[in-house]
Design a protein around this motif. Sequence first.
Motif, PDB file in Angstrom:
ATOM      1  N   GLY A  60       4.806 -20.722  17.241  1.00  0.00           N
ATOM      2  CA  GLY A  60       4.880 -20.486  18.670  1.00  0.00           C
ATOM      3  C   GLY A  60       4.827 -19.009  19.007  1.00  0.00           C
ATOM      4  N   VAL A  61       5.182 -18.699  20.247  1.00  0.00           N
ATOM      5  CA  VAL A  61       5.106 -17.333  20.763  1.00  0.00           C
ATOM      6  C   VAL A  61       6.425 -16.976  21.428  1.00  0.00           C
ATOM      7  CG1 VAL A  61       3.919 -15.785  22.371  1.00  0.00           C
ATOM      8  CG2 VAL A  61       2.614 -17.518  21.131  1.00  0.00           C
ATOM      9  N   VAL A  62       6.880 -15.750  21.173  1.00  0.00           N
ATOM     10  CA  VAL A  62       8.105 -15.241  21.788  1.00  0.00           C
ATOM     11  C   VAL A  62       7.788 -13.914  22.474  1.00  0.00           C
ATOM     12  CG1 VAL A  62      10.457 -14.401  21.394  1.00  0.00           C
ATOM     13  CG2 VAL A  62       9.588 -16.347  20.081  1.00  0.00           C
ATOM     14  N   ARG A  63       8.255 -13.771  23.713  1.00  0.00           N
ATOM     15  CA  ARG A  63       8.116 -12.507  24.441  1.00  0.00           C
ATOM     16  C   ARG A  63       9.473 -12.120  25.003  1.00  0.00           C
ATOM     17  NH1 ARG A  63       3.461 -15.406  25.960  1.00  0.00           N
ATOM     18  NH2 ARG A  63       1.507 -14.380  25.302  1.00  0.00           N
ATOM     19  N   ALA A  64       9.780 -10.832  24.932  1.00  0.00           N
ATOM     20  CA  ALA A  64      11.061 -10.349  25.451  1.00  0.00           C
ATOM     21  C   ALA A  64      10.892  -8.947  26.002  1.00  0.00           C
ATOM     22  CB  ALA A  64      12.129 -10.362  24.353  1.00  0.00           C
ATOM     23  N   ALA A  65      11.768  -8.587  26.934  1.00  0.00           N
ATOM     24  CA  ALA A  65      11.719  -7.248  27.530  1.00  0.00           C
ATOM     25  C   ALA A  65      13.137  -6.812  27.881  1.00  0.00           C
ATOM     26  CB  ALA A  65      10.833  -7.235  28.772  1.00  0.00           C
ATOM     27  N   LEU A  66      13.374  -5.527  27.756  1.00  0.00           N
ATOM     28  CA  LEU A  66      14.637  -4.911  28.175  1.00  0.00           C
ATOM     29  C   LEU A  66      14.300  -3.806  29.156  1.00  0.00           C
ATOM     30  CD1 LEU A  66      17.721  -4.566  27.925  1.00  0.00           C
ATOM     31  CD2 LEU A  66      17.311  -3.040  25.985  1.00  0.00           C
ATOM     32  N   ARG A  67      14.821  -3.911  30.383  1.00  0.00           N
ATOM     33  CA  ARG A  67      14.536  -2.939  31.422  1.00  0.00           C
ATOM     34  C   ARG A  67      15.814  -2.197  31.819  1.00  0.00           C
ATOM     35  NH1 ARG A  67      10.373  -3.536  29.763  1.00  0.00           N
ATOM     36  NH2 ARG A  67       8.493  -4.480  30.671  1.00  0.00           N
ATOM     37  N   GLN A  68      15.637  -0.999  32.384  1.00  0.00           N
ATOM     38  CA  GLN A  68      16.754  -0.160  32.827  1.00  0.00           C
ATOM     39  C   GLN A  68      17.755   0.039  31.677  1.00  0.00           C
ATOM     40  OE1 GLN A  68      18.429  -1.919  36.383  1.00  0.00           O
ATOM     41  NE2 GLN A  68      16.395  -2.346  37.221  1.00  0.00           N
ATOM     42  N   ALA A  69      17.233   0.206  30.489  1.00  0.00           N
ATOM     43  CA  ALA A  69      18.084   0.322  29.297  1.00  0.00           C
ATOM     44  C   ALA A  69      18.802   1.668  29.271  1.00  0.00           C
ATOM     45  CB  ALA A  69      17.247   0.145  28.035  1.00  0.00           C
ATOM     46  N   ARG A  70      20.066   1.628  28.903  1.00  0.00           N
ATOM     47  CA  ARG A  70      20.868   2.849  28.812  1.00  0.00           C
ATOM     48  C   ARG A  70      21.783   2.763  27.592  1.00  0.00           C
ATOM     49  NH1 ARG A  70      20.106   5.951  33.040  1.00  0.00           N
ATOM     50  NH2 ARG A  70      21.688   7.401  32.292  1.00  0.00           N
ATOM     51  N   TYR A  71      22.013   3.926  26.988  1.00  0.00           N
ATOM     52  CA  TYR A  71      22.992   4.061  25.912  1.00  0.00           C
ATOM     53  C   TYR A  71      23.994   5.094  26.400  1.00  0.00           C
ATOM     54  CZ  TYR A  71      24.942   5.045  21.269  1.00  0.00           C
ATOM     55  OH  TYR A  71      25.789   5.225  20.206  1.00  0.00           O
ATOM     56  N   GLY A  72      25.120   4.629  26.962  1.00  0.00           N
ATOM     57  CA  GLY A  72      26.045   5.545  27.605  1.00  0.00           C
ATOM     58  C   GLY A  72      25.356   6.176  28.805  1.00  0.00           C
ATOM     59  N   GLU A  73      25.248   7.513  28.797  1.00  0.00           N
ATOM     60  CA  GLU A  73      24.603   8.225  29.890  1.00  0.00           C
ATOM     61  C   GLU A  73      23.117   8.455  29.641  1.00  0.00           C
ATOM     62  OE1 GLU A  73      26.107   8.978  32.763  1.00  0.00           O
ATOM     63  OE2 GLU A  73      27.854   7.934  31.947  1.00  0.00           O
ATOM     64  N   LEU A  74      22.629   8.053  28.476  1.00  0.00           N
ATOM     65  CA  LEU A  74      21.224   8.304  28.136  1.00  0.00           C
ATOM     66  C   LEU A  74      20.310   7.198  28.643  1.00  0.00           C
ATOM     67  CD1 LEU A  74      21.515   9.593  24.471  1.00  0.00           C
ATOM     68  CD2 LEU A  74      20.885  10.931  26.482  1.00  0.00           C
ATOM     69  N   ASP A  75      19.204   7.578  29.236  1.00  0.00           N
ATOM     70  CA  ASP A  75      18.192   6.648  29.695  1.00  0.00           C
ATOM     71  C   ASP A  75      17.310   6.255  28.506  1.00  0.00           C
ATOM     72  OD1 ASP A  75      16.189   5.229  30.910  1.00  0.00           O
ATOM     73  OD2 ASP A  75      15.687   6.756  32.393  1.00  0.00           O
ATOM     74  N   LEU A  76      17.323   4.971  28.140  1.00  0.00           N
ATOM     75  CA  LEU A  76      16.534   4.495  27.009  1.00  0.00           C
ATOM     76  C   LEU A  76      15.196   3.908  27.436  1.00  0.00           C
ATOM     77  CD1 LEU A  76      19.167   2.759  24.710  1.00  0.00           C
ATOM     78  CD2 LEU A  76      18.264   5.078  24.563  1.00  0.00           C
ATOM     79  N   GLY A  77      14.872   3.984  28.707  1.00  0.00           N
ATOM     80  CA  GLY A  77      13.584   3.479  29.150  1.00  0.00           C
ATOM     81  C   GLY A  77      13.518   1.968  29.058  1.00  0.00           C
ATOM     82  N   GLY A  78      12.427   1.455  28.506  1.00  0.00           N
ATOM     83  CA  GLY A  78      12.239   0.015  28.407  1.00  0.00           C
ATOM     84  C   GLY A  78      11.663  -0.399  27.071  1.00  0.00           C
ATOM     85  N   LEU A  79      11.917  -1.653  26.683  1.00  0.00           N
ATOM     86  CA  LEU A  79      11.373  -2.216  25.454  1.00  0.00           C
ATOM     87  C   LEU A  79      10.634  -3.505  25.781  1.00  0.00           C
ATOM     88  CD1 LEU A  79      14.523  -1.099  24.487  1.00  0.00           C
ATOM     89  CD2 LEU A  79      13.365  -1.481  22.316  1.00  0.00           C
ATOM     90  N   ASP A  80       9.496  -3.717  25.098  1.00  0.00           N
ATOM     91  CA  ASP A  80       8.698  -4.931  25.255  1.00  0.00           C
ATOM     92  C   ASP A  80       8.349  -5.472  23.882  1.00  0.00           C
ATOM     93  OD1 ASP A  80       7.772  -5.158  28.308  1.00  0.00           O
ATOM     94  OD2 ASP A  80       7.828  -3.053  27.734  1.00  0.00           O
ATOM     95  N   LEU A  81       8.558  -6.777  23.694  1.00  0.00           N
ATOM     96  CA  LEU A  81       8.315  -7.406  22.397  1.00  0.00           C
ATOM     97  C   LEU A  81       7.408  -8.604  22.562  1.00  0.00           C
ATOM     98  CD1 LEU A  81      10.823  -8.236  19.589  1.00  0.00           C
ATOM     99  CD2 LEU A  81       9.538 -10.106  20.635  1.00  0.00           C
ATOM    100  N   GLU A  82       6.441  -8.723  21.654  1.00  0.00           N
ATOM    101  CA  GLU A  82       5.603  -9.912  21.542  1.00  0.00           C
ATOM    102  C   GLU A  82       5.521 -10.282  20.066  1.00  0.00           C
ATOM    103  OE1 GLU A  82       1.792  -9.772  23.331  1.00  0.00           O
ATOM    104  OE2 GLU A  82       2.534  -9.179  25.308  1.00  0.00           O
ATOM    105  N   ALA A  83       5.851 -11.537  19.752  1.00  0.00           N
ATOM    106  CA  ALA A  83       5.844 -11.986  18.357  1.00  0.00           C
ATOM    107  C   ALA A  83       5.335 -13.416  18.271  1.00  0.00           C
ATOM    108  CB  ALA A  83       7.246 -11.884  17.762  1.00  0.00           C
ATOM    109  N   ARG A  84       4.757 -13.744  17.126  1.00  0.00           N
ATOM    110  CA  ARG A  84       4.293 -15.100  16.841  1.00  0.00           C
ATOM    111  C   ARG A  84       5.062 -15.660  15.645  1.00  0.00           C
ATOM    112  NH1 ARG A  84      -1.062 -14.384  15.013  1.00  0.00           N
ATOM    113  NH2 ARG A  84      -0.637 -12.150  14.918  1.00  0.00           N
ATOM    114  N   LEU A  85       5.470 -16.911  15.764  1.00  0.00           N
ATOM    115  CA  LEU A  85       6.123 -17.592  14.662  1.00  0.00           C
ATOM    116  C   LEU A  85       5.071 -18.412  13.941  1.00  0.00           C
ATOM    117  CD1 LEU A  85       9.340 -18.825  16.530  1.00  0.00           C
ATOM    118  CD2 LEU A  85       8.831 -16.580  15.535  1.00  0.00           C
ATOM    119  N   ASP A  86       4.907 -18.133  12.661  1.00  0.00           N
ATOM    120  CA  ASP A  86       3.842 -18.759  11.881  1.00  0.00           C
ATOM    121  C   ASP A  86       4.461 -19.349  10.620  1.00  0.00           C
ATOM    122  OD1 ASP A  86       1.509 -19.555  10.720  1.00  0.00           O
ATOM    123  OD2 ASP A  86       0.735 -17.537  10.340  1.00  0.00           O
TER     124      ASP A  86
END
Length: 290
Positions: free
Chosen positions: A51-77
Amino acid sequence: RRAAGRWKRIKARLEGFDLQSWAQAGVWRSPVRGRVSFQARVSGDLRSPSGVVRAALRQARYGELDLGGLDLEARLDGRLARLDRLDWTLPTGRARVTGTAPLVIGGPAPADFNFFVEARSLDVSALAQRLRAVALAAPIVDADVNVRREGGAFRLEGGGRAMIAGASVPSAGLLFGPAAIDFQADGRHLRVVSGELSPEGKGAQARLEGSVGPEGPALRVTGERIHFDTGRGLTGEADAVVDIAGFWRSPHLSGTAAVLNADFSPQGRREKRRLERRAGAAGSRRPSAK
């Protein structure tokens, strides 16, 4: 939906879930915050799904640091997860990870994995905070690294360059200017191959040596005629060796110094503080309206 021991189809979707809610419930213990979105479509046997998995993390922060965003796309085979992309986009720079890893769903999993990491002008301030004994200003990384495990053996290949706008060792009163540090993988660690630093002080020289690995740093700074200022009235020049070692969770600082000359002026310290207070008070006054 399940039939005859097989999952015919699984669908899951989560949109804009705030990690702060999980943190308040005690489920999410990481200091990373943000909003998570997730989609998955999976079918087949639970031990060998596809199958297919998609994920995203928005407005990411580590304490006071702006971590931007993460986007993931993966296939299960079957028993393998294929990471088509994991993109990390920061206000400064970006990184992409691609590769394959064993899919652990019931039973023993294959030991091997293989990932490629590409970083371009990536601000790694969040990671640099782990080096609590050393403060790095604007650490930026460009790198191409292959991280893999073959037959149970971990390996690193590739290299890159780290650039800093400045650095300091507060406990020793040491200051360094801009520097470019080249590193190369040597199998298990990223080793410094060129690490000339620019310390404060007339005729001062310093260089960085050593490596970093999965467990933690093993770095050494060797300096000659480095200017130091403890902020407590003690200033001077010294030849010094400073080691940064241990685990990433709690790296420690140690070293030796041969003081070439020094000056202790507590009166100067008090005068400096008095002038700073006066300057602060003057800056806080507002001119009266006429």
